[in-house]
Design a protein around this motif. Sequence first.
Motif, PDB file in Angstrom:
ATOM      1  N   ILE A   2      19.450 -46.793 -33.569  1.00 32.93           N
ATOM      2  CA  ILE A   2      18.719 -47.311 -32.422  1.00 32.93           C
ATOM      3  C   ILE A   2      17.590 -46.338 -32.091  1.00 32.93           C
ATOM      4  CG2 ILE A   2      20.242 -46.174 -30.765  1.00 32.93           C
ATOM      5  CD1 ILE A   2      19.781 -48.599 -28.907  1.00 32.93           C
ATOM      6  N   GLY A   3      16.480 -46.865 -31.649  1.00 32.28           N
ATOM      7  CA  GLY A   3      15.368 -46.035 -31.217  1.00 32.28           C
ATOM      8  C   GLY A   3      15.021 -46.376 -29.786  1.00 32.28           C
ATOM      9  N   LEU A   4      14.667 -45.375 -29.013  1.00 29.44           N
ATOM     10  CA  LEU A   4      14.287 -45.576 -27.626  1.00 29.44           C
ATOM     11  C   LEU A   4      12.906 -44.998 -27.381  1.00 29.44           C
ATOM     12  CD1 LEU A   4      17.582 -44.400 -25.905  1.00 29.44           C
ATOM     13  CD2 LEU A   4      16.859 -46.757 -26.283  1.00 29.44           C
ATOM     14  N   VAL A   5      12.097 -45.730 -26.640  1.00 29.84           N
ATOM     15  CA  VAL A   5      10.789 -45.241 -26.211  1.00 29.84           C
ATOM     16  C   VAL A   5      10.786 -45.271 -24.696  1.00 29.84           C
ATOM     17  CG1 VAL A   5       8.311 -45.683 -26.197  1.00 29.84           C
ATOM     18  CG2 VAL A   5       9.626 -46.092 -28.268  1.00 29.84           C
ATOM     19  N   TYR A   6      10.382 -44.159 -24.094  1.00 33.03           N
ATOM     20  CA  TYR A   6      10.337 -44.062 -22.637  1.00 33.03           C
ATOM     21  C   TYR A   6       8.943 -43.574 -22.256  1.00 33.03           C
ATOM     22  CZ  TYR A   6      11.718 -42.923 -17.877  1.00 33.03           C
ATOM     23  OH  TYR A   6      11.818 -42.881 -16.512  1.00 33.03           O
ATOM     24  N   THR A   7       8.308 -44.282 -21.365  1.00 33.37           N
ATOM     25  CA  THR A   7       6.990 -43.853 -20.883  1.00 33.37           C
ATOM     26  C   THR A   7       7.053 -43.668 -19.377  1.00 33.37           C
ATOM     27  OG1 THR A   7       6.257 -46.146 -20.664  1.00 33.37           O
ATOM     28  CG2 THR A   7       5.736 -45.036 -22.730  1.00 33.37           C
ATOM     29  N   SER A   8       6.235 -42.742 -18.897  1.00 34.41           N
ATOM     30  CA  SER A   8       6.217 -42.440 -17.466  1.00 34.41           C
ATOM     31  C   SER A   8       4.845 -41.892 -17.103  1.00 34.41           C
ATOM     32  CB  SER A   8       7.297 -41.394 -17.149  1.00 34.41           C
ATOM     33  OG  SER A   8       7.210 -40.998 -15.803  1.00 34.41           O
ATOM     34  N   ASN A   9       4.471 -42.078 -15.861  1.00 34.93           N
ATOM     35  CA  ASN A   9       3.195 -41.513 -15.391  1.00 34.93           C
ATOM     36  C   ASN A   9       3.408 -40.127 -14.766  1.00 34.93           C
ATOM     37  OD1 ASN A   9       4.510 -42.293 -13.082  1.00 34.93           O
ATOM     38  ND2 ASN A   9       2.744 -43.325 -12.164  1.00 34.93           N
ATOM     39  N   VAL A  10       4.639 -39.615 -14.824  1.00 35.79           N
ATOM     40  CA  VAL A  10       4.952 -38.260 -14.373  1.00 35.79           C
ATOM     41  C   VAL A  10       5.745 -37.564 -15.475  1.00 35.79           C
ATOM     42  CG1 VAL A  10       4.946 -38.881 -11.909  1.00 35.79           C
ATOM     43  CG2 VAL A  10       7.077 -38.988 -13.204  1.00 35.79           C
ATOM     44  N   PRO A  11       5.717 -36.239 -15.521  1.00 37.30           N
ATOM     45  CA  PRO A  11       6.473 -35.528 -16.561  1.00 37.30           C
ATOM     46  C   PRO A  11       7.971 -35.826 -16.472  1.00 37.30           C
ATOM     47  CG  PRO A  11       4.926 -34.053 -15.472  1.00 37.30           C
ATOM     48  CD  PRO A  11       4.936 -35.332 -14.674  1.00 37.30           C
ATOM     49  N   ILE A  12       8.599 -35.933 -17.639  1.00 39.07           N
ATOM     50  CA  ILE A  12      10.041 -36.183 -17.700  1.00 39.07           C
ATOM     51  C   ILE A  12      10.688 -35.165 -18.635  1.00 39.07           C
ATOM     52  CG2 ILE A  12       9.757 -38.654 -17.289  1.00 39.07           C
ATOM     53  CD1 ILE A  12      10.454 -38.998 -20.321  1.00 39.07           C
ATOM     54  N   ALA A  26      22.146 -33.203 -32.009  1.00 35.61           N
ATOM     55  CA  ALA A  26      21.094 -33.544 -31.059  1.00 35.61           C
ATOM     56  C   ALA A  26      19.760 -33.010 -31.553  1.00 35.61           C
ATOM     57  CB  ALA A  26      21.400 -32.956 -29.681  1.00 35.61           C
ATOM     58  N   THR A  27      18.712 -33.690 -31.214  1.00 38.31           N
ATOM     59  CA  THR A  27      17.361 -33.200 -31.451  1.00 38.31           C
ATOM     60  C   THR A  27      16.568 -33.454 -30.178  1.00 38.31           C
ATOM     61  OG1 THR A  27      16.641 -35.321 -32.367  1.00 38.31           O
ATOM     62  CG2 THR A  27      17.383 -33.667 -33.937  1.00 38.31           C
ATOM     63  N   GLY A  28      15.542 -32.671 -29.987  1.00 43.14           N
ATOM     64  CA  GLY A  28      14.665 -32.893 -28.835  1.00 43.14           C
ATOM     65  C   GLY A  28      13.792 -34.107 -29.065  1.00 43.14           C
ATOM     66  N   PRO A  29      13.268 -34.658 -27.994  1.00 38.67           N
ATOM     67  CA  PRO A  29      12.402 -35.829 -28.139  1.00 38.67           C
ATOM     68  C   PRO A  29      11.066 -35.434 -28.766  1.00 38.67           C
ATOM     69  CG  PRO A  29      12.416 -35.085 -25.875  1.00 38.67           C
ATOM     70  CD  PRO A  29      13.423 -34.258 -26.602  1.00 38.67           C
ATOM     71  N   ALA A  30      10.487 -36.347 -29.497  1.00 38.76           N
ATOM     72  CA  ALA A  30       9.174 -36.115 -30.095  1.00 38.76           C
ATOM     73  C   ALA A  30       8.095 -36.263 -29.032  1.00 38.76           C
ATOM     74  CB  ALA A  30       8.935 -37.112 -31.218  1.00 38.76           C
ATOM     75  N   ASP A  31       7.092 -35.414 -29.097  1.00 38.24           N
ATOM     76  CA  ASP A  31       5.930 -35.567 -28.210  1.00 38.24           C
ATOM     77  C   ASP A  31       4.640 -35.671 -29.001  1.00 38.24           C
ATOM     78  OD1 ASP A  31       5.647 -32.991 -29.103  1.00 38.24           O
ATOM     79  OD2 ASP A  31       5.627 -32.075 -27.123  1.00 38.24           O
ATOM     80  N   ALA A  32       4.765 -35.663 -30.340  1.00 41.01           N
ATOM     81  CA  ALA A  32       3.599 -35.796 -31.204  1.00 41.01           C
ATOM     82  C   ALA A  32       3.999 -36.560 -32.461  1.00 41.01           C
ATOM     83  CB  ALA A  32       3.042 -34.423 -31.576  1.00 41.01           C
ATOM     84  N   ALA A  33       3.008 -37.149 -33.106  1.00 42.33           N
ATOM     85  CA  ALA A  33       3.198 -37.855 -34.366  1.00 42.33           C
ATOM     86  C   ALA A  33       2.225 -37.271 -35.379  1.00 42.33           C
ATOM     87  CB  ALA A  33       2.940 -39.352 -34.180  1.00 42.33           C
ATOM     88  N   GLY A  34       2.630 -37.237 -36.630  1.00 33.92           N
ATOM     89  CA  GLY A  34       1.771 -36.717 -37.688  1.00 33.92           C
ATOM     90  C   GLY A  34       1.701 -37.674 -38.857  1.00 33.92           C
ATOM     91  N   THR A  35       0.838 -37.374 -39.799  1.00 31.16           N
ATOM     92  CA  THR A  35       0.710 -38.202 -40.997  1.00 31.16           C
ATOM     93  C   THR A  35       1.562 -37.672 -42.142  1.00 31.16           C
ATOM     94  OG1 THR A  35      -1.289 -36.985 -41.586  1.00 31.16           O
ATOM     95  CG2 THR A  35      -1.585 -39.092 -40.440  1.00 31.16           C
ATOM     96  N   GLU A  36       2.294 -36.565 -41.902  1.00 34.95           N
ATOM     97  CA  GLU A  36       3.192 -36.028 -42.929  1.00 34.95           C
ATOM     98  C   GLU A  36       4.321 -35.232 -42.283  1.00 34.95           C
ATOM     99  OE1 GLU A  36       3.065 -33.479 -47.111  1.00 34.95           O
ATOM    100  OE2 GLU A  36       1.267 -33.599 -45.874  1.00 34.95           O
ATOM    101  N   TYR A  37       5.501 -35.333 -42.886  1.00 38.27           N
ATOM    102  CA  TYR A  37       6.669 -34.543 -42.487  1.00 38.27           C
ATOM    103  C   TYR A  37       7.314 -34.015 -43.762  1.00 38.27           C
ATOM    104  CZ  TYR A  37       6.513 -36.327 -37.722  1.00 38.27           C
ATOM    105  OH  TYR A  37       6.132 -36.619 -36.445  1.00 38.27           O
TER     106      TYR A  37
END
Length: 154
Positions: A2-12, A26-37
Amino acid sequence: PIGLVYTSNVPISAEASSVRFGDADATGPADAAGTEYFFGDAFIDTTKAGTQYFETLFFHNPAATDTTVTVRLLFLDGSVSSFNVNVPARRFASVDLHERPEIVQQRSGNIWFAVDVVGTSPFVASMTHYDLTLGGGWATAGTPFGLVNSLDRI
């Protein structure tokens, strides 16, 4: 998966864990996307793939258009196998490496390899590994390379 996307107009602040095969990761949430991993530590015993050894890649496409990522498996003998994974717009995809013919049908025994994932547009990638022979596993969020964008700008 399952994947979850959460958006907010304030920091979370966000964190998640999953329990599989008697282990919690556990892993931390992603805050960036790249063209390679790049993931440098993968291992599967092909005789126990899918019963004792599990390697899974997870992808998220934050963009409004579909994308395809190319998964390259880099083996210790210098050979490379590649395949593509479609990741729909603003959706998720996963691939179970322990079921891929490039590993379990075309090779035998203990297989160590690295994974390089490349896309034409920024995406997010993570990976899990479970070795039930040793009784545990790990997860990694992956580090974006190439063209990197903050998720709030995509």
